[in-house]
Write a protein that holds these residues in place. Structure first.
Motif, PDB file in Angstrom:
ATOM      1  N   ILE A  62       5.178 -19.695   4.016  1.00  0.00           N
ATOM      2  CA  ILE A  62       4.936 -19.590   5.515  1.00  0.00           C
ATOM      3  C   ILE A  62       3.181 -18.777   5.605  1.00  0.00           C
ATOM      4  N   VAL A  63       2.552 -19.659   6.546  1.00  0.00           N
ATOM      5  CA  VAL A  63       1.373 -19.024   6.415  1.00  0.00           C
ATOM      6  C   VAL A  63       1.064 -18.274   8.063  1.00  0.00           C
ATOM      7  N   ASN A  64       0.895 -17.793   8.345  1.00  0.00           N
ATOM      8  CA  ASN A  64       0.887 -16.647  10.004  1.00  0.00           C
ATOM      9  C   ASN A  64      -0.506 -16.841  10.100  1.00  0.00           C
ATOM     10  N   GLN A  65      -1.117 -17.884  11.075  1.00  0.00           N
ATOM     11  CA  GLN A  65      -2.826 -17.800  12.019  1.00  0.00           C
ATOM     12  C   GLN A  65      -2.579 -17.544  13.230  1.00  0.00           C
ATOM     13  N   GLY A  66      -2.092 -16.799  13.715  1.00  0.00           N
ATOM     14  CA  GLY A  66      -2.089 -16.677  14.987  1.00  0.00           C
ATOM     15  C   GLY A  66      -3.184 -15.741  16.229  1.00  0.00           C
TER      16      GLY A  66
END
Length: 322
Positions: A62-66
């Motif tokens: 999972i890659v978080n890019q907010g």
């Protein structure tokens, strides 16, 4: 006999599990989440990914890019190699184009399936003077420029569009309200609790930890019926006499022109994951709604979302702005 052999071979092929038939996936997978860690998008996707790993027999990162209210993550998904190894979370996105923050449309993505749906709510901090939704809406209507509303992600997308639509129908000049973008519900709720904004648009499950701790309060939820697990939160029908059904959807999708074979494998795997007892138990425990839509259904939903968003964004004075 030749016809029988051909039919038997076709039947045997049809019985082969889809992942094995397609030869996909053969290596680890990546799911981009255009939101910060801890919010509803991140939490529900991690529940889903855990079950998808078991179905697809491959590890998932999972890659978080907010950043940019989710624009960075959606841009990464849009530009990903369409081989199926990188997919991502899709959610109400049409407001980005209308506001000039980005130009995402359905054509930029390959919808796979929807797995979650939740109603939008309007929340306040523990020290807010507003005790009910009607009083808050009346105050905003009297002086819209005096209030700040945190959007959770990019304004014009997930939670704020339904709330802005409610305000618009209530007679509020929504174009004068200060809509504050952020990097997800978790960060916005922390700011709300600290008094940095007057209101927050988010789902009730996302706010559960802080509402349970008494740091924020939900004034109302945009659901025709009380939300399971949050029955004490008034619906809009109870609060202002008008039943409103507004909220978010969360789906898995890939970049445009993604491998059809890979997309079919993902859809089949998602159906198994969403129907699993473990996923449903995790969602229920966290009080998130499960909403399954297949590829065709989520594609239709995205088309409707774009049309509905256009109406509200025009009222906000953001349509086509830069």
């Amino acid at each position: 006999m030749r016809l029988i052999r051909v039919c038997a071979a076709a039947l045997a092929a049809a019985l082969v599990p889809l992942p094995a038939l397609a030869g996909f996936p053969e290596r680890p997978l990546t799911i981009i989440v255009p939101a910060g860690a801890g919010g509803g998008g991140d939490t529900t996707m991690r529940f889903l990914a855990r079950e998808l790993e078991a179905v697809l027999k491959q590890p998932i990162t999972i890659v978080n890019q907010g950043q940019g209210g989710g624009v960075v993550g959606l841009t990464s998904l849009k530009n990903a190699k369409p081989d199926g190894y990188t997919v991502g979370l899709l959610f109400p996105y049409a407001g980005y184009k209308a506001s000039g923050a980005a130009d995402f449309t359905l054509a930029d993505f390959t919808p796979i399936a929807n797995f979650n749906g939740d109603s939008s709510a309007l929340l306040v901090g523990q020290n807010s003077p507003f005790k009910d939704l009607k009083t808050a809406l009346d105050a905003i209507k009297a002086d819209p420029a005096a209030y700040k509303v945190h959007c959770s992600g990019g304004c014009g997308s997930v939670w704020d569009i339904p709330v802005a639509g409610m305000m618009l129908d209530y007679g509020i000049d929504v174009g004068k309200v200060n809509w504050i973008p952020g990097q997800g519900a978790a960060n916005g709720l922390t700011e709300l609790a600290a008094g940095g904004v007057d209101f927050q648009t988010a789902s009730l499950p996302e706010a559960a930890a802080l509402t349970g701790a008494g740091r924020v309060r939900a004034l109302g939820v945009l659901s025709p019926e009380p939300v399971a697990g949050f029955e004490s939160v008034p619906t809009t029908k109870q609060a202002i006499g008008v039943a409103i059904d507004g909220g978010t959807w969360r789906a898995l999708g890939g970049p445009a022109k993604m491998s059809p074979e890979a997309a079919r494998v993902w859809e089949a795997a998602m159906k198994q994951a969403v129907e699993s007892a473990a996923f449903r138990e995790a969602m229920a425990k966290a009080k998130f709604g499960v909403k399954w839509l297949d590829t065709a259904e989520v594609t239709a939903l995205m088309k409707k979302h774009e049309a509905d968003t256009d109406r509200v964004m025009k009222a906000l004075g953001r349509a086509g702005s830069n």
